[in-house]
Design an enzyme around this catalytic site. Sequence first.
Site, PDB file in Angstrom:
ATOM      1  N   SER A   8       0.883  -1.149  -0.157  1.00  0.00           N
ATOM      2  CA  SER A   8       0.136   0.088  -0.012  1.00  0.00           C
ATOM      3  C   SER A   8       0.820   1.337   0.105  1.00  0.00           C
ATOM      4  O   SER A   8       2.100   1.305   0.747  1.00  0.00           O
ATOM      5  CB  SER A   8      -0.934  -0.088   1.199  1.00  0.00           C
ATOM      6  OG  SER A   8      -1.555   1.168   1.327  1.00  0.00           O
ATOM      7  N   ALA A  11      -0.128   5.504   3.775  1.00  0.00           N
ATOM      8  CA  ALA A  11       0.770   5.523   5.267  1.00  0.00           C
ATOM      9  C   ALA A  11      -0.239   5.118   6.076  1.00  0.00           C
ATOM     10  O   ALA A  11       0.086   4.470   7.263  1.00  0.00           O
ATOM     11  CB  ALA A  11       1.440   6.535   5.451  1.00  0.00           C
ATOM     12  N   LYS A  12      -1.320   5.880   5.919  1.00  0.00           N
ATOM     13  CA  LYS A  12      -2.283   5.621   7.173  1.00  0.00           C
ATOM     14  C   LYS A  12      -3.210   4.412   7.349  1.00  0.00           C
ATOM     15  O   LYS A  12      -3.491   3.704   8.074  1.00  0.00           O
ATOM     16  CB  LYS A  12      -3.679   6.949   7.283  1.00  0.00           C
ATOM     17  CG  LYS A  12      -2.782   8.268   7.711  1.00  0.00           C
ATOM     18  CD  LYS A  12      -3.422   9.123   7.914  1.00  0.00           C
ATOM     19  CE  LYS A  12      -2.780  10.608   8.257  1.00  0.00           C
ATOM     20  NZ  LYS A  12      -3.458  11.585   8.245  1.00  0.00           N
ATOM     21  N   ASP A  72      -8.010  -3.137  -1.162  1.00  0.00           N
ATOM     22  CA  ASP A  72      -8.660  -2.335  -1.986  1.00  0.00           C
ATOM     23  C   ASP A  72     -10.144  -1.885  -1.533  1.00  0.00           C
ATOM     24  O   ASP A  72     -10.820  -2.665  -1.084  1.00  0.00           O
ATOM     25  CB  ASP A  72      -8.710  -2.529  -3.353  1.00  0.00           C
ATOM     26  CG  ASP A  72      -9.133  -1.610  -4.494  1.00  0.00           C
ATOM     27  OD1 ASP A  72      -8.419  -0.619  -4.469  1.00  0.00           O
ATOM     28  OD2 ASP A  72     -10.153  -1.390  -4.997  1.00  0.00           O
ATOM     29  N   SER A  73     -10.240  -0.414  -1.202  1.00  0.00           N
ATOM     30  CA  SER A  73     -11.423  -0.117  -0.505  1.00  0.00           C
ATOM     31  C   SER A  73     -12.016   1.091  -0.971  1.00  0.00           C
ATOM     32  O   SER A  73     -11.491   1.667  -1.709  1.00  0.00           O
ATOM     33  CB  SER A  73     -10.749   0.142   1.059  1.00  0.00           C
ATOM     34  OG  SER A  73      -9.778   0.703   1.167  1.00  0.00           O
ATOM     35  N   GLY A 164      -9.013   9.639   4.618  1.00  0.00           N
ATOM     36  CA  GLY A 164      -9.906   9.508   3.585  1.00  0.00           C
ATOM     37  C   GLY A 164     -11.212  10.301   3.951  1.00  0.00           C
ATOM     38  O   GLY A 164     -11.213  11.477   4.620  1.00  0.00           O
ATOM     39  N   TYR A 165     -12.384   9.564   3.747  1.00  0.00           N
ATOM     40  CA  TYR A 165     -13.660  10.113   4.032  1.00  0.00           C
ATOM     41  C   TYR A 165     -14.304   9.756   5.487  1.00  0.00           C
ATOM     42  O   TYR A 165     -15.358   9.922   6.134  1.00  0.00           O
ATOM     43  CB  TYR A 165     -14.688   9.153   3.293  1.00  0.00           C
ATOM     44  CG  TYR A 165     -14.447   9.440   1.726  1.00  0.00           C
ATOM     45  CD1 TYR A 165     -14.874  10.540   1.146  1.00  0.00           C
ATOM     46  CD2 TYR A 165     -13.621   8.396   0.985  1.00  0.00           C
ATOM     47  CE1 TYR A 165     -14.623  10.653  -0.425  1.00  0.00           C
ATOM     48  CE2 TYR A 165     -13.249   8.728  -0.106  1.00  0.00           C
ATOM     49  CZ  TYR A 165     -13.757   9.752  -1.098  1.00  0.00           C
ATOM     50  OH  TYR A 165     -13.771   9.928  -2.390  1.00  0.00           O
ATOM     51  N   HIS A 191     -14.540  -1.952   8.156  1.00  0.00           N
ATOM     52  CA  HIS A 191     -14.339  -2.844   6.692  1.00  0.00           C
ATOM     53  C   HIS A 191     -13.200  -3.672   6.913  1.00  0.00           C
ATOM     54  O   HIS A 191     -13.116  -4.761   6.684  1.00  0.00           O
ATOM     55  CB  HIS A 191     -14.852  -2.063   5.565  1.00  0.00           C
ATOM     56  CG  HIS A 191     -14.157  -0.676   5.515  1.00  0.00           C
ATOM     57  ND1 HIS A 191     -13.968   0.127   6.459  1.00  0.00           N
ATOM     58  CD2 HIS A 191     -13.185  -0.187   4.509  1.00  0.00           C
ATOM     59  CE1 HIS A 191     -13.090   1.168   6.366  1.00  0.00           C
ATOM     60  NE2 HIS A 191     -12.893   0.938   5.015  1.00  0.00           N
ATOM     61  N   ARG A 192     -12.078  -2.834   7.176  1.00  0.00           N
ATOM     62  CA  ARG A 192     -10.748  -3.334   7.025  1.00  0.00           C
ATOM     63  C   ARG A 192     -10.486  -4.267   8.128  1.00  0.00           C
ATOM     64  O   ARG A 192      -9.810  -5.241   8.022  1.00  0.00           O
ATOM     65  CB  ARG A 192      -9.739  -2.154   6.840  1.00  0.00           C
ATOM     66  CG  ARG A 192      -8.485  -2.663   6.664  1.00  0.00           C
ATOM     67  CD  ARG A 192      -7.616  -1.269   6.197  1.00  0.00           C
ATOM     68  NE  ARG A 192      -7.989  -0.906   5.090  1.00  0.00           N
ATOM     69  CZ  ARG A 192      -8.731   0.391   5.169  1.00  0.00           C
ATOM     70  NH1 ARG A 192      -8.814   1.170   6.034  1.00  0.00           N
ATOM     71  NH2 ARG A 192      -9.052   0.826   3.983  1.00  0.00           N
TER      72      ARG A 192
HETATM   73  O1  LIG Z   1      -4.164   1.388  -3.100  1.00  0.00           O
HETATM   74  P1  LIG Z   1      -3.195   1.777  -1.877  1.00  0.00           P
HETATM   75  O2  LIG Z   1      -1.767   2.199  -2.324  1.00  0.00           O
HETATM   76  O3  LIG Z   1      -3.465   0.595  -0.927  1.00  0.00           O
HETATM   77  O4  LIG Z   1      -3.859   3.305  -1.267  1.00  0.00           O
HETATM   78  P2  LIG Z   1      -5.302   3.913  -1.727  1.00  0.00           P
HETATM   79  O5  LIG Z   1      -5.140   5.248  -0.681  1.00  0.00           O
HETATM   80  O6  LIG Z   1      -4.960   4.491  -3.141  1.00  0.00           O
HETATM   81  O7  LIG Z   1      -6.430   2.916  -1.669  1.00  0.00           O
HETATM   82  P3  LIG Z   1      -7.283   2.655  -2.524  1.00  0.00           P
HETATM   83  O8  LIG Z   1      -6.959   2.449  -3.893  1.00  0.00           O
HETATM   84  O9  LIG Z   1      -7.895   1.276  -1.933  1.00  0.00           O
HETATM   85  O10 LIG Z   1      -8.484   3.597  -2.202  1.00  0.00           O
HETATM   86  C1  LIG Z   1      -9.159   3.721  -1.047  1.00  0.00           C
HETATM   87  C2  LIG Z   1      -9.692   5.160  -0.905  1.00  0.00           C
HETATM   88  O11 LIG Z   1     -11.011   4.706  -0.435  1.00  0.00           O
HETATM   89  C3  LIG Z   1     -11.104   5.720   0.784  1.00  0.00           C
HETATM   90  N1  LIG Z   1     -11.104   4.807   2.263  1.00  0.00           N
HETATM   91  C4  LIG Z   1     -10.863   3.502   2.245  1.00  0.00           C
HETATM   92  N2  LIG Z   1     -11.045   2.892   3.206  1.00  0.00           N
HETATM   93  C5  LIG Z   1     -11.087   4.100   4.149  1.00  0.00           C
HETATM   94  C6  LIG Z   1     -11.373   4.346   5.672  1.00  0.00           C
HETATM   95  O12 LIG Z   1     -11.043   3.334   6.328  1.00  0.00           O
HETATM   96  N3  LIG Z   1     -11.535   5.371   6.049  1.00  0.00           N
HETATM   97  C7  LIG Z   1     -11.794   6.719   5.022  1.00  0.00           C
HETATM   98  N4  LIG Z   1     -11.724   6.479   3.899  1.00  0.00           N
HETATM   99  C8  LIG Z   1     -11.506   5.167   3.238  1.00  0.00           C
HETATM  100  C9  LIG Z   1      -9.922   6.467   0.933  1.00  0.00           C
HETATM  101  O13 LIG Z   1     -10.183   7.618   0.020  1.00  0.00           O
HETATM  102  C10 LIG Z   1      -8.808   5.825   0.162  1.00  0.00           C
HETATM  103  O14 LIG Z   1      -8.033   6.850  -0.530  1.00  0.00           O
HETATM  104 MG   LIG Z   2      -4.997   2.789  -4.665  1.00  0.00          MG
END
Ligand SMILES: O=P(O)(O)OP(=O)(O)OP(=O)(O)OC[C@H]1O[C@@H](n2cnc3c(O)ncnc32)[C@H](O)[C@@H]1O
Ligand SMILES: [Mg+2]
Length: 210
Positions: A8, A11-12, A72-73, A164-165, A191-192
């Site tokens: 990933s 970092a968070k 992926d989330s 994120g959100y 979820h994670r």
């Molecule tokens: O793909 P990697 O490198 O792991 O990092 P990323 O931030 O791009 O990760 P994703 O492609 O899975 O996109 C997930 C996005 O969805 C949102 N998200 C996912 N999980 C979240 C959480 O626990 N809390 C808040 N926002 C979340 C947030 O905006 C993330 O950047």
């Molecule tokens: Mg990503």
Amino acid sequence: MTQVFLASRNAKKLAEMQRILAEHVPDIEVLGLDDVTPYDEPAETEPTFEGNALIKARVAVEATGLPSLADDSGLCVDALNGMPGVLSARWSGSRNGSVDRDRANNELLLDQIHDVPDERRGAHFTSAVAFAYPAGAGGVVEHVVHGTMPGRVIREMRGAGGFGYDVLFVADGHELTSAELPPDEKDAISHRGKALREIAPFVAGVLTGL
Ligand SMILES: O=P(O)(O)OP(=O)(O)OP(=O)(O)OC[C@H]1O[C@@H](n2cnc3c(O)ncnc32)[C@H](O)[C@@H]1O
Ligand SMILES: [Mg+2]
């Protein structure tokens, strides 16, 4: 100590994954992108969380030779027919550093659902966690699990934790946003957290058998 690579760039997110795995997989040593030889990280081109998690884990195991986990989330908003979904990370189109990116994404989401009344502001986070590991003769075995966290999108950003959100999301049965919850409380309902706790025994089994 058994090594797992977490693929990933966030970092968070990585810190959350590390924290949850440390509790549920005995003697695990988690490596991140800074601990391995750099490789070309794949684009997230699939239409599903599962598909994108598998891409990230598969490329990671091929590049590092280590058992690899990827998440992926995203946030699926009812009033937006499930969007931003797999496009959550770059919903506002911004590719800057993560804090700017998160802020732009949150502002755009707030604008988009400005006129949506409280009773229709339902949403859920989803995580697909993929685990890929080397299985002899160049083979790779893959395993995927899912977790979700239902809740709603509020009208102003609150809290300094998470990422994120999280500042806009209140989980069902809660009053605080997931950015206001202490980290262990977010992990307990997230979820994670759900996906990683489900896959942890499998990961532990593979690592001890490797
Ligand atoms: O793909 P990697 O490198 O792991 O990092 P990323 O931030 O791009 O990760 P994703 O492609 O899975 O996109 C997930 C996005 O969805 C949102 N998200 C996912 N999980 C979240 C959480 O626990 N809390 C808040 N926002 C979340 C947030 O905006 C993330 O950047
Ligand atoms: Mg990503």
